[in-house]
Each structure stands twice: as C-alpha cells, then as structure tokens.
Design an enzyme around this catalytic site. Sequence first.
Site, PDB file in Angstrom:
ATOM      1  N   GLU A 169       0.885  -1.208   0.176  1.00 24.14           N
ATOM      2  CA  GLU A 169      -0.041  -0.116   0.045  1.00 24.14           C
ATOM      3  C   GLU A 169       1.019   1.154  -0.083  1.00 24.14           C
ATOM      4  O   GLU A 169       0.969   2.055   0.930  1.00 24.14           O
ATOM      5  CB  GLU A 169      -1.061  -0.047   1.266  1.00 24.14           C
ATOM      6  CG  GLU A 169      -1.853  -1.240   1.073  1.00 24.14           C
ATOM      7  CD  GLU A 169      -3.027  -1.520   1.958  1.00 24.14           C
ATOM      8  OE1 GLU A 169      -3.082  -0.552   2.803  1.00 24.14           O
ATOM      9  OE2 GLU A 169      -3.551  -2.586   1.988  1.00 24.14           O
ATOM     10  N   HIS A 401     -17.670 -10.539   5.260  1.00 28.82           N
ATOM     11  CA  HIS A 401     -16.356  -9.805   5.612  1.00 28.82           C
ATOM     12  C   HIS A 401     -15.615 -10.828   6.689  1.00 28.82           C
ATOM     13  O   HIS A 401     -15.995 -11.071   7.612  1.00 28.82           O
ATOM     14  CB  HIS A 401     -16.303  -8.388   6.103  1.00 28.82           C
ATOM     15  CG  HIS A 401     -15.127  -7.805   6.179  1.00 28.82           C
ATOM     16  ND1 HIS A 401     -14.955  -6.972   7.411  1.00 28.82           N
ATOM     17  CD2 HIS A 401     -14.142  -7.780   5.291  1.00 28.82           C
ATOM     18  CE1 HIS A 401     -13.627  -6.493   7.172  1.00 28.82           C
ATOM     19  NE2 HIS A 401     -13.022  -6.800   5.788  1.00 28.82           N
ATOM     20  N   HIS A 402     -14.329 -11.377   6.017  1.00 30.28           N
ATOM     21  CA  HIS A 402     -13.516 -11.936   7.118  1.00 30.28           C
ATOM     22  C   HIS A 402     -12.197 -11.160   7.340  1.00 30.28           C
ATOM     23  O   HIS A 402     -11.418 -11.459   6.609  1.00 30.28           O
ATOM     24  CB  HIS A 402     -13.017 -13.163   6.665  1.00 30.28           C
ATOM     25  CG  HIS A 402     -14.147 -14.344   6.655  1.00 30.28           C
ATOM     26  ND1 HIS A 402     -14.207 -15.491   5.819  1.00 30.28           N
ATOM     27  CD2 HIS A 402     -15.460 -14.309   7.360  1.00 30.28           C
ATOM     28  CE1 HIS A 402     -15.297 -16.155   6.158  1.00 30.28           C
ATOM     29  NE2 HIS A 402     -16.064 -15.440   6.853  1.00 30.28           N
ATOM     30  N   GLU A 403     -12.022 -10.241   8.131  1.00 32.30           N
ATOM     31  CA  GLU A 403     -10.896  -9.422   8.647  1.00 32.30           C
ATOM     32  C   GLU A 403     -10.202 -10.266   9.299  1.00 32.30           C
ATOM     33  O   GLU A 403     -10.783 -10.853  10.492  1.00 32.30           O
ATOM     34  CB  GLU A 403     -11.196  -8.146   9.189  1.00 32.30           C
ATOM     35  CG  GLU A 403     -10.095  -7.397   9.745  1.00 32.30           C
ATOM     36  CD  GLU A 403      -8.798  -7.152   8.783  1.00 32.30           C
ATOM     37  OE1 GLU A 403      -9.135  -6.380   7.852  1.00 32.30           O
ATOM     38  OE2 GLU A 403      -7.665  -7.802   8.977  1.00 32.30           O
ATOM     39  N   GLU A 496      -9.443   3.882   0.201  1.00 28.55           N
ATOM     40  CA  GLU A 496      -9.635   3.953   1.665  1.00 28.55           C
ATOM     41  C   GLU A 496      -8.611   5.094   2.108  1.00 28.55           C
ATOM     42  O   GLU A 496      -9.001   5.728   3.080  1.00 28.55           O
ATOM     43  CB  GLU A 496      -9.484   2.567   2.323  1.00 28.55           C
ATOM     44  CG  GLU A 496      -8.029   1.999   2.128  1.00 28.55           C
ATOM     45  CD  GLU A 496      -7.591   0.679   2.764  1.00 28.55           C
ATOM     46  OE1 GLU A 496      -8.676   0.365   3.467  1.00 28.55           O
ATOM     47  OE2 GLU A 496      -6.854   0.292   2.755  1.00 28.55           O
TER      48      GLU A 496
HETATM   49  C1  NOJ Z   1      -8.362  -2.743   5.045  1.00 30.05           C
HETATM   50  C2  NOJ Z   1      -9.172  -2.811   3.895  1.00 30.05           C
HETATM   51  O1  NOJ Z   1      -8.280  -2.648   2.872  1.00 30.05           O
HETATM   52  C3  NOJ Z   1     -10.393  -2.075   4.050  1.00 30.05           C
HETATM   53  O2  NOJ Z   1     -11.298  -2.330   2.803  1.00 30.05           O
HETATM   54  C4  NOJ Z   1     -11.173  -2.415   5.394  1.00 30.05           C
HETATM   55  O3  NOJ Z   1     -12.350  -1.936   5.536  1.00 30.05           O
HETATM   56  C5  NOJ Z   1     -10.216  -2.602   6.621  1.00 30.05           C
HETATM   57  N1  NOJ Z   1      -9.140  -3.380   6.155  1.00 30.05           N
HETATM   58  C6  NOJ Z   1     -10.937  -3.259   7.940  1.00 30.05           C
HETATM   59  O4  NOJ Z   1     -10.922  -4.507   7.496  1.00 30.05           O
HETATM   60 CA    CA Z   2      -5.972  -2.465   2.845  1.00 27.65          CA
END
Ligand code: NOJ
Ligand code: CA
Length: 691
Positions: A169, A401-403, A496
Amino acid sequence: MRIYLLLICLLISSPKLDAQSKILYSPDHSLALQFKLDKRGKPSYSISRKGKKVLPNSKLGILTTLQDFSKQLTLTNTQLYQVDSTWMPVLGEEAYIRDQHNALVLELESPSKHKLKLHFKAFNNGIGFRYEFDHQGADSLSVMREFTEFQLAEDYTTWWAPSDWDSNEHTYTQSLLSKIDAAKHLTDIEPFNQYIPNTHAVQTPVAFRNSKGLHLAIAEAAMVDYGALHLNVDRKKLLLKASVTPTANPSIISKNKLPFHTPWRVILIDDSAANLLENRTILNLNEPCKITGDLSWIKPTKYVGVWWEMHVGKGSWHYSDKSGKPNGTHAANTQNVKRYIDFAAKYGFQGVLVEGWNVGWEDWFNSGKEEVFNFTQPYPDYDINELTNYAKSKGVSIIMHHETSGAVPSYERQMDAAFQYMKKHQMSAVKTGYVGYLFPKKEWHDGQWFNTHLIRVAQNAANYQIMVNAHEASRPSGLQRTWPNWVSNEAARGMEYNAWSKGNNPSHVLTLPFTRLLGGPMDYTPGIFETRMNAYDPNKKEFIQSTVANQLALYVTMYSPLQMAADLPENYEKRPEVFQFIRDVPADWSETHVLNAAIGDYLTIARKQKKSDNWFIGSITDEESRSFKINLDFLDPAKNYETVIYADGPDSHYVDNPYPVEVTKKMVKKGDIITLQLAPGGGAAISIFAK
Ligand code: NOJ
Ligand code: CA
C-alpha cells in the site's frame, strides 16, 4: 468452460542449435531470447527486439539445498515446442485470449549430476522463464537465493513502488531508473510499514519506457509456493536483481516438495503504454482453470457496503466502548444493513458488503493477539437470520467480511466453519483482510507461507462455491485464470487512503493499471461522490484528488469483475443522473480497446459488455487538463447507438471544484468522433447503448 479453438503443440528436437548458445524466437520473430553458458558454466540470457538488444546479458541461477545452480553447469538436453491456442476466461477483459508462443526447455546438469531445467517461453510481446526441478533422489529442496537479473540497456523512465515485504500500500513514483530512491519513499508509509529490506528495492510489476517509446514491465506469473518477487536496483549499472521475499527464516526463500518449479519471471515488451495494457502474457503463463464442473456461480458483481461510513468516521466497526457497553456508533446493525439492502435492490446492485458484523473489533489492530475474530458470531445488534431473509426477499446477496488482522492460523482453524456459516446464510462472496503483522510471527505478507494460505483460501472457497476478494494480499500474478473464484484483490493503495491519509495523487491512480493491475484485477472501490472529508467533520482536511467524473471513469479504467459503489447511499441519491452511470456499467467484458494511454498521465479505455452490444468508455487524466478526440471506429457499422456522456464541467478541478458533472445524450454510429475535455484530476465516462 474453456473452448480450445486451436491447439498445436509440437515437440521437436533441435539439432540446428549450437550446443552452448540457444536462441528462441517469438512466433512473429520480433523477439529473440538468447541463452548462454560461459566457460565456467554460468548461465545467462539476453533479449533483443527487432534486432536491437532490450535486455543485454543478464545472469540466471538459483541456489538450492540440492546444489548451487549458478555455475559449473553443462547443457545435457534441449527441447523446442510451439503453442497456439485460444481460451476463454470465466470473467475477464475479453471473451477470448490467444496464447501463442514458442518455448525452449534446457536441461542443465551440475557436477554432482543434479538437474535444473530452464523453461523459456517467447510470446510476440513478452518473455517468460522459470526454474524447474524434477524428482532427483530427494523429496524436497529449499531455495536460498535466486540470482535472476534484468539488465536494462539504457536509463529508462521507471514507474515504481518501494519494496516492502509486508505491504503493497505505497504510492507510485516516476523517475529515471538511475534515480530510484525507494527508502525515501518508504518514510511516507502509513500505518504499518515496519521493515526496509533494501535501500533501493522496488515491487513488481514495475514499468519502464525509453526515449523511443518502447515499454517494458518486469513482473511474475503464477506465483505459487514461493515468495513474491521484488527487485534490488543497482542504479549505476541499470541492473535489477531478484530479491525474493524470504520465509520466517531469513536465509530461505522457500521449502518445496519435488518436483517443483518457481513462478515465471516475465518481461513484457510493447511499443506503447496502450499495448502494455492489452498484453495477456501473464495470464497465458498461468495454468488453466482448476475448478471443475459448473462455474455459473462465479459472477461479475457490483456491490455497495457498510464500509465507507467507517472510513470517514461516521460509524465504527466495533460494538462496545472500553467499559463493554454498546458504543452507539456500530454501523453493522440490522436496521442500517437493511437500509443498504433496500438501496442495493432499488438500484440493481447484486451485493451488500457488511464490515464489522462479527465479534472481535474492539481490539483488532496490531493487538498482538493470535485469536482476535470469531467468524461465526455476530454482534448482538446484527440479526443475521433476519438479514438473510430480508436480503433474499429483495434479491440481494450479503457479502461476507473476514478481517483476520493478520491472525492467519486462527482463520485457517475457523475457515471451514466460516464458509459453512456463509452458505447457511446464503452468502457466496467473501472479502478477506490481513491488516497488520502476520501470525506466525516473522512471516511476511509476500512470503511463501502466506501466499500458500491465499491459494488455500481460494481453493477451499471453490469447494463451497464462494468467490474471494482478498485485501492485504500479495501482488496478483494472473492466478485468477487458475482460480477464477478468486475474483479480485486489493494488494495496492486503494481508495480508503483518501479518507484518512494524504491520499492517492492522480498520477498514482494512473500508474496502477500499468503496474499492479498487470497481474490481476483490483478492488480499488471507486465511485466517491462526496470527495471532501470536511463534509463529515469540519476539521478534516483530507480530500479525494479526483473530480466526480473521474470517479465514474474508474469503473472502466480500473478493471475488476467485482466492483464497489463505495460511497454512502445518501450521496448517490442526491445525484441520480450521475449515479446512473454506476448503475449501468457492467463488470465483465467481451472486448477491451485501449484508446490512448501514457503511464501516470492519462488513459482512455473502451470496453464491450459481455453478451451485449453495449460499450462503455472511461477516460482519466492526472493533474493536467486534456482534450481527447475519441474515434468510435470499434462500433458495429450495422447498429445505431445512444450515448450518455458524463463529463467534467468547464471549470471543474480536482482541488477546488470537483463536483460538476455534465450529462449529455446523443445518437452515434461507427466512426463518429466524440471530443472529451478532461479537467485537472478529471475524467469522462460514456455509456454507449446499442439500439
Ligand atoms: C483494510 C481494507 O483494505 C479495508 O477495505 C477494510 O475496511 C479494513 N481493512 C478493515 O477490514
Ligand atoms: Ca487495505
């Protein structure tokens, strides 16, 4: 699913080739790859185009636990073969892709009789090669170093992002190769750069242009079971040396079962930036689709989501405050998600992404915890059964969503249960995320272990007929051909960053297609209409360095079969006539024509909607205003078309006047010319409907 129109595969031994010096020509003879072994048995290669050296002599070699395959090698066997086939990607920028190349396989032997095969492929617009190891009395090997080099013939203008084994990034910079200063640009990184492996090292893909307009890109294809390719830059010698991301053990790149081969090392070679974008060498070097049976569940998807409101600070991912009480700002609550479902249904979006739905967000970011998220436990204000039924009744799918916040083993342990939970709740796409440091510790986001995890997720998801969109993944290398359910990736600095950092400058957005996206689609998350963050908080200074017309054009210029309409529903509902473009534009294409392009400066692409006669054009520029004459000569002469043109206003400017979009309609036919005027940081989008 793949129709092979033509396949010629000839195996011919080549007595004509001289024993120590091999030349492989591309099918049209424009490219020539020459392999050499010097007197000490050291391998190298060079590439010429139309008789002129593009890459002068560049070293080859690989150090493994079997042997140091960089010296004392002898050539023991040679094979040449040809391929000319056409295949159909499940989702793509075109319906058919021709794979035409000549190949050369050289078998080299070390004094200890260990064997290495060097496999070269010459396409008309690119060269690929890789190192291959058969079974040879051993079950496995480790790779300690790869000696591959890319010697450039002159000081090319280069578009590069600094090397960082843990994050992609970063913003792109344009400079001469001799002036690359990666370390300086790493200081700009927020929020989780921790490691500067090399002062002057860059990510791949990296793009180059010389004074005659020749364009090159160095990349990799089919990055499987190995670390991602970075390049150390010797600025004086104009030399790039492979620097493959190591495992947790810094002296080892990979541990592999035999037989094994490295990913392809790729040099794309084209006359123009436009041709570079139409180059499909990376996809052709990947294996065909490995998913068998019905593939109709792999679908182009446009989606909205409970997402931007957290990035702009309107809502939170987490549910509780420090005392454990509900914080009152949790965005993924039943009522709010219903609002998004209604919006998606009303405007024809297939998906609604919901972030922050599950337990774990109170303490997720670089918490150092190995167990953070539970992927089957919603927060108390998220009624998953009710939402499943509601979404179904509206004909919309919730996107899971799987963070993981980097806690990969925890995710692997939960993965099957998590996918079963998704299926139970009728979800067929997941956005994964890997923010922060990885577990196990010392593994890198670009390392073999994590790359293998990503493929395991794609493979396992395919068993459940689930599509995957991975964020914080390593750089794509065309694996979407093999695992077409792995529909998109972030793997670069996306939208973002505009919400909470100094953002992405217009040139960054214009460099991504020629670098990062050469390897595969990007979930850039375009379509922001409220580009100023002070709309949410008067103290905020952040803004998106783009006009709204530019935001529309990104749906065409930033390829992804999974495309988000990223802004808040209320921002779209204020401008229905502009929002119409996002509603109309598809995400899967039968033809792509790059109409004009200069890396980092401007780009105009026309794409034909799959199974339709409609076309869509996106045109974007950097900080400069530009005027383009667009010749509609790609249209069908037998048809009439209605166009809707979304253009910057006469005084639009990305810094102080981003909002005006002029919408005009007119009938056109093949060969008509449309003049586009793009504001600084601006763009234009055109829908062309066959009548
Ligand atoms: C980074 C991701 O790129 C973003 O899209 C997401 O909202 C956040 N992490 C939280 O998971
Ligand atoms: Ca990201």
